[in-house]
Scaffold this active site. Structure first.
Site, short mmCIF file in Angstrom:
data_model
loop_
_atom_site.label_atom_id
_atom_site.label_comp_id
_atom_site.label_asym_id
_atom_site.label_seq_id
_atom_site.Cartn_x
_atom_site.Cartn_y
_atom_site.Cartn_z
N HIS A 194 -31.08 21.23 -23.37
CA HIS A 194 -30.95 21.42 -21.92
C HIS A 194 -31.54 22.73 -21.42
CE1 HIS A 194 -27.61 23.89 -23.32
NE2 HIS A 194 -27.65 24.50 -22.16
C1 UD1 Z 1 -25.38 26.28 -17.66
C2 UD1 Z 1 -25.48 27.65 -18.29
C3 UD1 Z 1 -25.94 27.52 -19.72
C4 UD1 Z 1 -25.07 26.56 -20.50
C5 UD1 Z 1 -25.04 25.23 -19.76
C6 UD1 Z 1 -24.14 24.24 -20.50
C7 UD1 Z 1 -26.12 29.46 -16.76
C8 UD1 Z 1 -27.17 30.44 -16.46
N1 UD1 Z 1 -26.46 28.48 -17.62
O1 UD1 Z 1 -26.70 25.77 -17.60
O2 UD1 Z 1 -25.86 28.80 -20.35
O3 UD1 Z 1 -25.59 26.39 -21.80
O4 UD1 Z 1 -24.53 25.46 -18.45
O5 UD1 Z 1 -24.12 23.00 -19.94
O6 UD1 Z 1 -25.04 29.57 -16.25
N2 UD1 Z 1 -25.92 19.56 -12.86
C9 UD1 Z 1 -25.31 18.37 -12.56
N3 UD1 Z 1 -23.94 18.29 -12.66
C10 UD1 Z 1 -23.18 19.33 -13.04
C11 UD1 Z 1 -23.82 20.55 -13.34
C12 UD1 Z 1 -25.18 20.65 -13.25
O7 UD1 Z 1 -25.95 17.39 -12.21
O8 UD1 Z 1 -21.94 19.19 -13.13
C13 UD1 Z 1 -27.39 19.64 -12.80
C14 UD1 Z 1 -27.90 20.11 -11.47
O9 UD1 Z 1 -29.09 19.44 -11.20
C15 UD1 Z 1 -28.21 21.57 -11.72
C16 UD1 Z 1 -28.62 21.58 -13.18
O10 UD1 Z 1 -27.83 20.55 -13.79
O11 UD1 Z 1 -29.17 22.06 -10.86
C17 UD1 Z 1 -28.38 22.88 -13.88
O12 UD1 Z 1 -27.01 23.28 -13.77
P1 UD1 Z 1 -26.60 24.84 -13.85
O13 UD1 Z 1 -25.13 24.98 -13.80
O14 UD1 Z 1 -27.40 25.61 -12.86
O15 UD1 Z 1 -27.12 25.31 -15.25
P2 UD1 Z 1 -27.06 24.56 -16.65
O16 UD1 Z 1 -28.45 24.15 -17.01
O17 UD1 Z 1 -26.01 23.53 -16.67
#
Ligand code: UD1
Length: 383
Positions: A210
């Site tokens: 991811h």
């Molecule tokens: C975050 C953490 C990362 C961790 C990961 C575990 C930071 C900088 N990164 O990354 O260290 O390894 O979580 O999962 O905090 N999204 C959904 N549903 C959700 C959450 C996210 O659809 O419940 C999608 C959205 O499109 C979002 C993308 O995932 O834009 C990224 O989510 P985000 O929380 O920004 O960072 P992660 O990549 O999940």
């Protein structure tokens, strides 16, 4: 009757926070004078990324959900900072406890530090020395701000000392994520998740990817998927895909997954299902942080698809191998694993299921709280 000394606001936001905080939260409940509260920033909000973990880890529903949702990093961090600060203003706790290295971790540590509320950091001192990783910046800033730095391993302590952090703030306590693993492994095994996927124990590989550096560039992602497709001809794969990864794959193959056959892509799994799946695997390929630790304790070979790791102890003492981020490295590394005997489970020092208790007792001592007579009993090694 005990008099409350203070609230400890335990912050969680993203999936990897939940299993790190749950054991600490539970251990804090053994101190009647302390009121631990759970604050969810809402960084992760999908059912599969959040609520299921609360249920499976035995955590109560959050006292407060800041509902920040997804946004670019600076915006998400700013939103958490602003909303958490408003909460601190309306009901200031005696302490704030954060975990790991996600945007919620650094934002809440900063909000608390600016109000002179003491901050504890669970999983302190880890360093990848790669400042292009958002998590590395979050770790460094959080550790500068924290008053109680809870390191999972001795390398973390060394990193903090080398950065000039006062030794009196640093506590080597072990790994609270492994507390959750120790406690929940029997329930995870009972679910028989490998069989539900049609897999035999040690007869399949688990993949998770991811990191933006791996999945955001379409050409790179296509090469990774091709390498996984080749691997799937040797060993079946189960690939629970993070929403970010699933969206990128869907963008690459808009005609409903053509080109992904054999990759075993599925929805993100809950904690118990995922733990059970990893426990039975012959091989794990991942770019996650915590999975490097879980595979070490479970004795499952882990190929980490990254150029660096903030968890070197999983390489030096565990089952982890860093293979870099070139998809061409996957086939030879997997071949080496598949032709070797499976390794033994290993538990680095203090990865014994009791880190949460140690953290709680340090925080309670700082607040002057005494444990109840019948203290809770934690699960212990051996598994
Ligand atoms: C975050 C953490 C990362 C961790 C990961 C575990 C930071 C900088 N990164 O990354 O260290 O390894 O979580 O999962 O905090 N999204 C959904 N549903 C959700 C959450 C996210 O659809 O419940 C999608 C959205 O499109 C979002 C993308 O995932 O834009 C990224 O989510 P985000 O929380 O920004 O960072 P992660 O990549 O999940």
């Amino acid at each position: 009757m005990s008099v409350e000394i203070g609230e400890i606001a335990c912050v969680v936001g993203a999936r990897p926070n939940f299993m790190k905080m749950a054991p600490v939260f539970e251990a804090l409940r053994a101190y009647p004078e302390i009121r631990p509260t759970l604050i969810h920033t809402g960084q992760h909000y999908d059912e599969a990324m959040s609520r299921v973990f609360f249920e499976e880890l035995g955590m109560p529903a959050p006292d407060v959900n800041l509902e920040v949702g997804s946004a670019p990093h600076a915006v998400q961090t700013a939103r958490i900072l602003e909303r958490f600060d408003a909460l601190l203003e309306s009901r200031p706790p005696a302490m704030v406890l954060v975990a790991g290295d996600v945007n919620s971790t650094v934002a809440c540590a900063l909000a608390a530090a600016k109000r002179s509320i003491p901050v504890g950091h669970v999983e302190s001192g880890l360093r990848s020395r790669d400042r292009t990783m958002p998590e590395e910046l979050n770790r460094i800033v959080t550790d500068v701000l924290a008053d109680f730095l809870f390191a999972p391993s001795a390398d973390g302590v060394e990193n903090l000392r080398a950065e000039g952090i006062d030794s009196s703030k640093i506590h080597l306590v072990g790994n609270s994520m492994i507390d959750s693993l120790v406690r929940h492994l029997p329930a995870a095994r009972a679910r028989q998740t490998p069989a539900r996927f049609g897999m035999e124990r040690r007869g399949y590989a688990v993949v998770t990817l991811h990191r933006p550096s791996n999945v955001d560039d379409p050409d790179n992602l296509a090469r990774i998927l091709q390498a996984l497709h080749d691997l799937s001809e040797r060993i079946p794969i189960v690939f629970p895909a993070h929403p970010r990864t699933a969206a990128r794959i869907a963008g690459l193959y808009p005609e409903s997954g053509s080109g992904n056959s054999g990759l075993g892509i599925c929805e993100p799994l809950g904690y118990l299902e995922f733990l059970g799946l990893v426990d039975g695997a012959r091989l794990v390929l991942t770019d996650s942080g915590g999975i490097q630790e879980e595979t070490t304790v479970l004795g499952v070979p882990c190929l980490t698809f990254r150029d660096n790791t903030e968890r070197p102890i999983t390489v030096s003492e565990g089952t982890n191998r860093l293979i870099g981020s070139d998809p061409a490295a996957i086939a030879p590394a997997a071949s080496a694993v598949l032709s070797a005997e499976p390794p033994e489970p290993r538990a680095p020092a203090l990865w014994d299921g009791r880190a949460g208790e140690r953290i709680a007792s340090i925080l309670a001592a700082a607040l002057g709280a005494e444990p109840a007579l019948a203290s809770h009993s934690a699960a212990r090694f051996p598994l």
